[in-house]
Write a protein that holds these residues in place. Structure first.
Motif, PDB file in Angstrom:
ATOM      1  N   HIS A 157       0.835  -1.061   0.077  1.00 22.64           N
ATOM      2  CA  HIS A 157      -0.051  -0.090   0.089  1.00 22.64           C
ATOM      3  C   HIS A 157       0.859   1.106  -0.081  1.00 22.64           C
ATOM      4  O   HIS A 157       2.160   1.238   0.576  1.00 22.64           O
ATOM      5  N   TYR A 158       0.279   2.377  -0.586  1.00 20.48           N
ATOM      6  CA  TYR A 158       0.945   3.615  -0.632  1.00 20.48           C
ATOM      7  C   TYR A 158       0.308   4.802   0.018  1.00 20.48           C
ATOM      8  O   TYR A 158      -1.234   4.591  -0.496  1.00 20.48           O
ATOM      9  N   ASP A 159       0.589   5.705   0.697  1.00 23.41           N
ATOM     10  CA  ASP A 159      -0.328   6.694   1.250  1.00 23.41           C
ATOM     11  C   ASP A 159       0.640   7.990   1.151  1.00 23.41           C
ATOM     12  O   ASP A 159      -0.105   8.907   1.776  1.00 23.41           O
ATOM     13  N   GLY A 160       1.341   8.106   0.118  1.00 21.83           N
ATOM     14  CA  GLY A 160       2.078   9.270  -0.061  1.00 21.83           C
ATOM     15  C   GLY A 160       3.111   9.438   0.574  1.00 21.83           C
ATOM     16  O   GLY A 160       3.872  10.486   0.115  1.00 21.83           O
ATOM     17  N   PHE A 161       3.635   8.510   1.369  1.00 20.22           N
ATOM     18  CA  PHE A 161       5.075   8.599   1.868  1.00 20.22           C
ATOM     19  C   PHE A 161       5.768   7.105   1.611  1.00 20.22           C
ATOM     20  O   PHE A 161       5.196   6.105   1.428  1.00 20.22           O
ATOM     21  N   SER A 162       7.123   6.972   1.856  1.00 17.46           N
ATOM     22  CA  SER A 162       7.977   6.037   1.742  1.00 17.46           C
ATOM     23  C   SER A 162       7.729   5.051   3.007  1.00 17.46           C
ATOM     24  O   SER A 162       7.122   5.573   4.230  1.00 17.46           O
ATOM     25  N   HIS A 163       8.219   3.763   2.801  1.00 24.05           N
ATOM     26  CA  HIS A 163       8.031   2.938   3.877  1.00 24.05           C
ATOM     27  C   HIS A 163       9.048   2.894   4.891  1.00 24.05           C
ATOM     28  O   HIS A 163      10.296   3.635   4.346  1.00 24.05           O
ATOM     29  N   GLY A 164       9.142   2.702   6.124  1.00 21.82           N
ATOM     30  CA  GLY A 164      10.315   2.618   6.834  1.00 21.82           C
ATOM     31  C   GLY A 164       9.820   3.157   8.459  1.00 21.82           C
ATOM     32  O   GLY A 164       8.743   3.783   8.578  1.00 21.82           O
ATOM     33  N   TYR A 165      10.750   3.067   9.398  1.00 21.64           N
ATOM     34  CA  TYR A 165      10.666   3.887  10.614  1.00 21.64           C
ATOM     35  C   TYR A 165      10.249   5.379  10.446  1.00 21.64           C
ATOM     36  O   TYR A 165       9.541   5.718  11.260  1.00 21.64           O
ATOM     37  N   LYS A 166      10.719   6.136   9.424  1.00 25.18           N
ATOM     38  CA  LYS A 166      10.572   7.420   9.333  1.00 25.18           C
ATOM     39  C   LYS A 166      10.359   7.667   7.820  1.00 25.18           C
ATOM     40  O   LYS A 166      11.209   7.704   7.064  1.00 25.18           O
ATOM     41  N   GLY A 167       9.140   7.779   7.455  1.00 27.08           N
ATOM     42  CA  GLY A 167       8.883   7.819   5.783  1.00 27.08           C
ATOM     43  C   GLY A 167       8.918   9.384   5.383  1.00 27.08           C
ATOM     44  O   GLY A 167       8.732  10.192   6.319  1.00 27.08           O
ATOM     45  N   HIS A 168       9.056   9.538   4.320  1.00 24.87           N
ATOM     46  CA  HIS A 168       9.252  10.967   3.828  1.00 24.87           C
ATOM     47  C   HIS A 168       8.338  11.078   2.358  1.00 24.87           C
ATOM     48  O   HIS A 168       7.810   9.596   1.879  1.00 24.87           O
ATOM     49  N   LEU A 169       7.794  12.077   2.188  1.00 25.69           N
ATOM     50  CA  LEU A 169       6.974  12.162   0.956  1.00 25.69           C
ATOM     51  C   LEU A 169       7.494  11.628  -0.345  1.00 25.69           C
ATOM     52  O   LEU A 169       8.763  12.048  -0.835  1.00 25.69           O
ATOM     53  N   VAL A 170       6.915  10.741  -0.919  1.00 29.42           N
ATOM     54  CA  VAL A 170       7.412  10.183  -2.425  1.00 29.42           C
ATOM     55  C   VAL A 170       6.353  10.200  -3.421  1.00 29.42           C
ATOM     56  O   VAL A 170       5.187  10.355  -2.901  1.00 29.42           O
ATOM     57  N   LYS A 171       6.538   9.979  -4.464  1.00 24.92           N
ATOM     58  CA  LYS A 171       5.536   9.916  -5.559  1.00 24.92           C
ATOM     59  C   LYS A 171       5.085   8.506  -5.622  1.00 24.92           C
ATOM     60  O   LYS A 171       5.667   7.498  -4.809  1.00 24.92           O
ATOM     61  N   LYS A 172       3.879   8.136  -5.836  1.00 19.58           N
ATOM     62  CA  LYS A 172       3.223   6.620  -6.000  1.00 19.58           C
ATOM     63  C   LYS A 172       3.968   5.527  -6.636  1.00 19.58           C
ATOM     64  O   LYS A 172       3.974   4.525  -6.395  1.00 19.58           O
ATOM     65  N   ASN A 173       4.910   6.148  -7.749  1.00 21.00           N
ATOM     66  CA  ASN A 173       5.740   5.240  -8.165  1.00 21.00           C
ATOM     67  C   ASN A 173       7.101   5.239  -7.747  1.00 21.00           C
ATOM     68  O   ASN A 173       8.062   4.407  -8.385  1.00 21.00           O
ATOM     69  N   HIS A 174       7.291   5.479  -6.382  1.00 23.46           N
ATOM     70  CA  HIS A 174       8.691   5.336  -5.869  1.00 23.46           C
ATOM     71  C   HIS A 174       9.077   3.951  -5.721  1.00 23.46           C
ATOM     72  O   HIS A 174      10.456   3.864  -5.859  1.00 23.46           O
ATOM     73  N   LEU A 175       8.249   3.086  -5.587  1.00 21.03           N
ATOM     74  CA  LEU A 175       8.553   1.660  -5.655  1.00 21.03           C
ATOM     75  C   LEU A 175       8.065   0.967  -6.863  1.00 21.03           C
ATOM     76  O   LEU A 175       6.994   1.361  -7.197  1.00 21.03           O
ATOM     77  N   SER A 176       8.658   0.040  -7.521  1.00 19.56           N
ATOM     78  CA  SER A 176       8.216  -0.806  -8.433  1.00 19.56           C
ATOM     79  C   SER A 176       7.402  -2.119  -7.655  1.00 19.56           C
ATOM     80  O   SER A 176       8.241  -2.778  -7.050  1.00 19.56           O
ATOM     81  N   CYS A 177       6.179  -2.121  -8.105  1.00 17.33           N
ATOM     82  CA  CYS A 177       5.184  -3.185  -7.587  1.00 17.33           C
ATOM     83  C   CYS A 177       4.346  -3.711  -8.419  1.00 17.33           C
ATOM     84  O   CYS A 177       3.928  -3.154  -9.191  1.00 17.33           O
ATOM     85  N   LEU A 178       4.055  -4.966  -8.350  1.00 18.02           N
ATOM     86  CA  LEU A 178       3.316  -5.570  -9.305  1.00 18.02           C
ATOM     87  C   LEU A 178       1.827  -5.361  -9.302  1.00 18.02           C
ATOM     88  O   LEU A 178       1.007  -5.061  -9.915  1.00 18.02           O
ATOM     89  N   ARG A 179       1.335  -5.161  -7.744  1.00 25.02           N
ATOM     90  CA  ARG A 179       0.116  -4.694  -7.335  1.00 25.02           C
ATOM     91  C   ARG A 179       0.099  -3.474  -6.248  1.00 25.02           C
ATOM     92  O   ARG A 179       1.088  -4.002  -5.403  1.00 25.02           O
ATOM     93  N   GLN A 180      -0.508  -2.665  -6.321  1.00 25.00           N
ATOM     94  CA  GLN A 180      -0.392  -1.561  -5.307  1.00 25.00           C
ATOM     95  C   GLN A 180      -2.031  -1.042  -4.960  1.00 25.00           C
ATOM     96  O   GLN A 180      -2.516  -0.769  -5.882  1.00 25.00           O
TER      97      GLN A 180
END
Length: 340
Positions: A157-180
């Motif tokens: 899932h994507y909510d506007g932020f990167s994953h991790g302990y401290k996420g920052h604002l990123v675009k929705k295609n920040h990660l390449s994923c088969l399903r999102q």
């Protein structure tokens, strides 16, 4: 008679569903998990916000605000009618977080031993059996139940932020994923914060507001319209508007049609562009009933609970009058029987 109607309604639901609807989650979707609604939040604010250290004018405005709530005025109207200072507004935001965050975590903890806790997760998994590579959820809710539902089924899932302990604002295609699944949280999230330098971040499960940080959630009322012109809301709302414009069907779960950020787009798409809408909720609000019964939508299916236990009331553009049927089709779990 009801069997024939149910067959017709089931086919209608499947027809709208096959177009991969945008899912709109309202407060009713969270209430099903014990999350506090507006009335409980209003009582919490009255009881917990202290103003003894503030100016006389601030104390006066808070007193007027509390009196409105005690007189039965709803929270959004009260916050719209009474101007609260920035200090008071920040206290409202913090107190709101302090009520809802523990409730949110309580649901999260339940999910450890209840692998089917979230019917939304089951729905999303089923939707991905099609050719769809991307699904969209739009919600004014602060809680993270949609995120938990995705994780229940192992869905990215994507909510506007990167994953991790401290996420920052990123675009929705920040990660390449088969399903999102994109979760557009137009009023913020319990996990979003900003520091004194206005740096925006997303944090994981927190048991208290970290020192020096402020929650990024938009309170109801006039402040909602001021804050949503800023980041991250500005981008989130822009993206959700694009999603709404491209969709040909919508599935509203516990949505009361009382939020202008979502409602205006939805109503106009259904009224002017022949988009289809499914509404499932415990009780249809007056605004929702006005939307469907005034024929603002040519293609609609709405289901609410009946006063008779174990029954539902169905409103459909395919039948002339509302009909009561056996079954709890108004709940997401019950509704899944129509489409699976």
């Amino acid at each position: 008679m009801s069997e024939q109607v149910l067959d017709k309604i089931s086919k209608q639901a499947q027809e709208y569903y096959k177009n991969t609807p945008v899912i709109i989650l309202g407060s009713g979707a969270s209430a099903a998990f014990g999350m506090s609604g507006m009335w409980m939040l209003a009582q919490h604010l009255i009881k917990n916000i202290k103003v003894d250290d503030l100016s006389e004018s601030e104390q006066s405005s808070w007193s007027i605000f509390c009196q409105l709530l005690n007189d039965g005025v709803d929270l959004e109207t009260a916050l719209h009618d009474v101007h609260l200072s920035p200090v008071l507004t920040n206290r409202v935001v913090s107190s709101t977080w302090e009520l809802l965050a523990p409730e949110d975590v309580k649901v999260f903890n339940r999910s450890f031993n209840e692998p089917t806790l979230f019917p939304l997760g089951k729905l999303l998994k089923h939707m991905f059996r099609s050719t769809a590579k991307e699904l969209n959820i739009i919600t004014p809710n602060y809680d993270r139940l949609a995120e938990y539902a995705c994780e229940q089924e192992g869905i990215h899932h994507y909510d506007g932020f990167s994953h991790g302990y401290k996420g920052h604002l990123v675009k929705k295609n920040h990660l390449s994923c088969l399903r999102q699944v994109n979760i557009w949280k137009v009023h913020g999230s319990l996990g979003w914060f900003t520091n004194n330098n206005k740096v925006i971040m997303s944090l994981g499960i927190m048991d208290s507001i970290p020192s020096g940080l402020n929650p990024l959630i938009v309170t109801p009322g006039i402040e909602k319209y001021r804050s949503t012109h800023k980041e991250p809301y500005k981008t989130i709302i822009h993206e959700s508007d694009d999603v709404m414009d491209k969709a040909t069907s919508y599935l509203c779960v516990g949505f009361g049609f009382n939020d202008d950020h979502i409602q205006t787009k939805l109503v106009n798409r259904c009224a002017n562009d022949d988009a289809a809408v499914i509404i499932i909720t415990h009780k249809l609000t007056d605004a929702a009933k006005e939307f469907i019964l005034n024929r603002n939508a040519e293609r609609y299916l709405a289901i609410e609970s009946s006063s008779n236990d174990g029954k539902s009331i169905i409103y459909s553009s395919l039948i002339k009058e509302a009909i009561e049927v056996d079954g709890d089709y108004w709940s997401l779990n019950g509704f899944l029987n129509f489409i699976m």
